[in-house]
Each structure stands twice: as C-alpha cells, then as structure tokens.
Design an enzyme around this catalytic site. Sequence first.
Site, short mmCIF file in Angstrom:
data_model
loop_
_atom_site.label_atom_id
_atom_site.label_comp_id
_atom_site.label_asym_id
_atom_site.label_seq_id
_atom_site.Cartn_x
_atom_site.Cartn_y
_atom_site.Cartn_z
CG HIS A 223 32.26 12.63 18.15
ND1 HIS A 223 31.21 12.65 19.05
CD2 HIS A 223 32.91 11.53 18.12
CE1 HIS A 223 31.16 11.49 19.51
NE2 HIS A 223 32.21 10.81 18.92
C1 T46 Z 1 31.53 7.85 20.03
C2 T46 Z 1 30.03 7.50 20.18
C3 T46 Z 1 29.71 6.27 19.55
C4 T46 Z 1 34.02 9.98 29.18
O1 T46 Z 1 34.35 10.82 30.24
N1 T46 Z 1 34.85 8.72 29.02
C5 T46 Z 1 34.51 8.10 27.94
O2 T46 Z 1 34.99 7.04 27.59
C6 T46 Z 1 33.54 8.49 27.11
C7 T46 Z 1 33.38 7.63 25.83
C8 T46 Z 1 32.89 9.81 27.26
N2 T46 Z 1 33.39 10.45 28.38
C9 T46 Z 1 32.52 11.47 28.65
C10 T46 Z 1 32.75 12.78 27.47
C11 T46 Z 1 31.50 13.59 27.85
O3 T46 Z 1 31.62 14.31 28.96
O4 T46 Z 1 31.01 11.48 28.52
C12 T46 Z 1 30.41 12.58 28.00
C13 T46 Z 1 29.40 12.16 26.82
O5 T46 Z 1 30.35 11.70 25.83
P1 T46 Z 1 29.79 12.33 24.19
O6 T46 Z 1 29.38 13.61 24.21
O7 T46 Z 1 31.32 12.20 23.40
O8 T46 Z 1 29.01 11.01 23.73
P2 T46 Z 1 28.52 10.58 22.53
O9 T46 Z 1 27.34 9.61 22.62
O10 T46 Z 1 28.18 11.64 21.48
O11 T46 Z 1 29.86 9.76 21.87
C14 T46 Z 1 30.18 8.39 22.32
C15 T46 Z 1 31.75 8.78 22.52
O12 T46 Z 1 32.33 9.71 23.28
C16 T46 Z 1 32.49 8.64 21.19
O13 T46 Z 1 33.81 7.95 21.36
O14 T46 Z 1 32.40 7.31 19.31
O15 T46 Z 1 29.73 7.46 21.54
#
Ligand code: T46
Length: 305
Positions: A223
């Site tokens: 993303h």
């Molecule tokens: C990024 C990369 C490096 C929250 O509720 N609060 C938060 O502050 C974050 C970061 C995530 N979430 C929730 C949203 C999803 O339900 O945690 C879950 C996993 O998030 P995501 O699938 O977006 O995780 P990654 O590892 O793909 O991405 C993360 C960050 O979301 C993103 O901003 O830059 O790490």
Amino acid sequence: MYLRKIKLKDASLMHEWMSDSDITQYMRGNFSESSIEDAKKFIRNIKNIENRIDFAICSNTDEYMGTITLKNINRINNSAELSMVVRKKAMNKGYAWFAISEIIKKAFDRIKLECVYWCVPVENEKAIHFFEKHHFHENLDISREILDRYNDNIFLKWYSVLKGDKFDIPQQVVGCRVVNIKTIPTVEAGQLSFFEVDTDIDFEIKRVYYISKVNEGVRRGFHAHKNLKQLLFCPYGRIQLILENENGREEIELSDPSIGIEITSPTWREMLWLQSNSVLCVVASEKYDPNDYIRDYEEFRDFIK
Ligand code: T46
C-alpha cells in the site's frame, strides 16, 4: 564469482592488464615492459612477501578477472592497505564490488583487522566514481607514515572502512531519505540509538507502532499513503523494504538499528521478513486513518501521475 589464491595459470590474463596502459596509467608500478614471465615471477614470489595477502578475483568458470590485495598489514594497530586491479573484461560487471566487499569481510572477520584503507589518484575518475557510488567515506586523517609511502606530487584521495562500519549504505532510496540514527556504543554493553524531532526527522510524531512476531518469508505492506509521513527502522533482525514512487522501484535491507528510512511522499511499500521475529518500528506524523491508505496498486500509479 569468488576469490581464491593466485595460481601460475593466471599469469597470461594477469599479463593482459599489465600491457593495457588504460589500466596501468594510475598504478605506481611500471608495467610497460613486463612479460608473461614477469607475471609468473610475481605469482611465485607473492607468498614470500611479508604482511601481504593476494587473491585472484575469479568468474564462476575460474577465469582470472583481477587481483585484490591487503598489503602493509600492521599487527600493532591492526590495519592494512587495500589495492585492486581488474581486467577490462571484468569492468562494470560487479567483480570489483564483489571483491572489495569480500576482502573487507575477510579483513575484519578472519584476519581480525580493525581498519582497511586505500587511496586513488584524483585523476582516476572511474575509480573515484566507483567508491563514491558505493558510499565509501573519504578519510582526511591518514597518518604521515602511510602518506610517506607515496610520492607527494600525486594528489590522492584516501578512503577507509573501520571494523563495524556499514558500507554501501545509500543516502536515498527512490528519493526517500536514509536516516543515520544517532547510535552510542557502550563497551561490552551494547548500544543505544535515538532520534529527535526537528534535528533528526522532519515531522512531529503523533503515533508510534511496531510489527513483531512475524515469520521469515512473510510479506506485508502493499500500500501507499496519501499524506502520512513516517520513519521506519528495524531495531532487531533483517527486513527487506521495497519502495516505489515516481522515482522508480528500489529496495533496501533494514538490518542495522542505526539506519532508518523516512518516507514523506506517496510511496508504495512492501516489506519482506528476511529473518523471523525481526521487528519493524515506525514513527508516524498522524494518528491512524484508514482513509489515508491506497491499497490498490493501479490506483496508486494513477495517484502519483
Ligand atoms: C505502513 C507499514 C510500514 C491500526 O489499527 N492502527 C495503526 O496505527 C496501524 C498502523 C494499523 N492498524 C490496523 C489496521 C489493520 O487492521 O492494524 C492492522 C494491520 O495493518 P496493515 O495491514 O496496514 O499492516 P502493514 O504491515 O501492511 O502496514 C503497516 C502500516 O499500516 C502502514 O502504515 O506504512 O506498516
């Protein structure tokens, strides 16, 4: 490619570069009159020269591509001078970079040195470009004893690597700043790293999150963010970060607690865990906002157009 002992069979290809003035013009030795017999003599003699180790740089088919040497090995301060020559055929094919990174590893891990240094005449633009491209640091503090080995009339640029130094760290990855996080070593008690708003990073921190308990081989991310600014770093383990934006697509391995990457413009990111349980820490400029995410790749490409 690999490094191995120089063998007598390498003499004819060694003689090839010796007779190439494009290569020898910046070297101290005078090779213009040298013959294959001289190359053989050199190979027979090198094992008798004290404080020196020479390796042949080889292709996977055992073809000699050049020589890399640690000379003037000083066991009092555990330093050595590096020198290298590669055949024309081996230029721009990764041999020089392979050889230099291998010999630096050998110097620190096997030969237990603390410092490897070398110099290049300033007119040798190709070599200087190579060392700059790989982010080697210029050393302005070379001792008189070392400088005295060289003719004062030649302007030399000196470089060095100290044990523990990371080398080949870029300054930017697709335009995103690579941040050297200040790190203070404590003798036999690890190190402490820190950064501060304003002096070290370019945004106010509103949120901190970290990703842990991930198995090796797992990929996350996929993303971009519209407005969010972040600093990503890996205080433990090894994570490959792949970034893409209008400047292209590049990757960087985060494996050093003193290296971070600041992403301040819309950039597609993918993270690959190279080691289980590596920890990815992120400080962010905004609180969590799912509307700031672009999770569709085509939409992201349109967004940055
Ligand atoms: C990024 C990369 C490096 C929250 O509720 N609060 C938060 O502050 C974050 C970061 C995530 N979430 C929730 C949203 C999803 O339900 O945690 C879950 C996993 O998030 P995501 O699938 O977006 O995780 P990654 O590892 O793909 O991405 C993360 C960050 O979301 C993103 O901003 O830059 O790490």
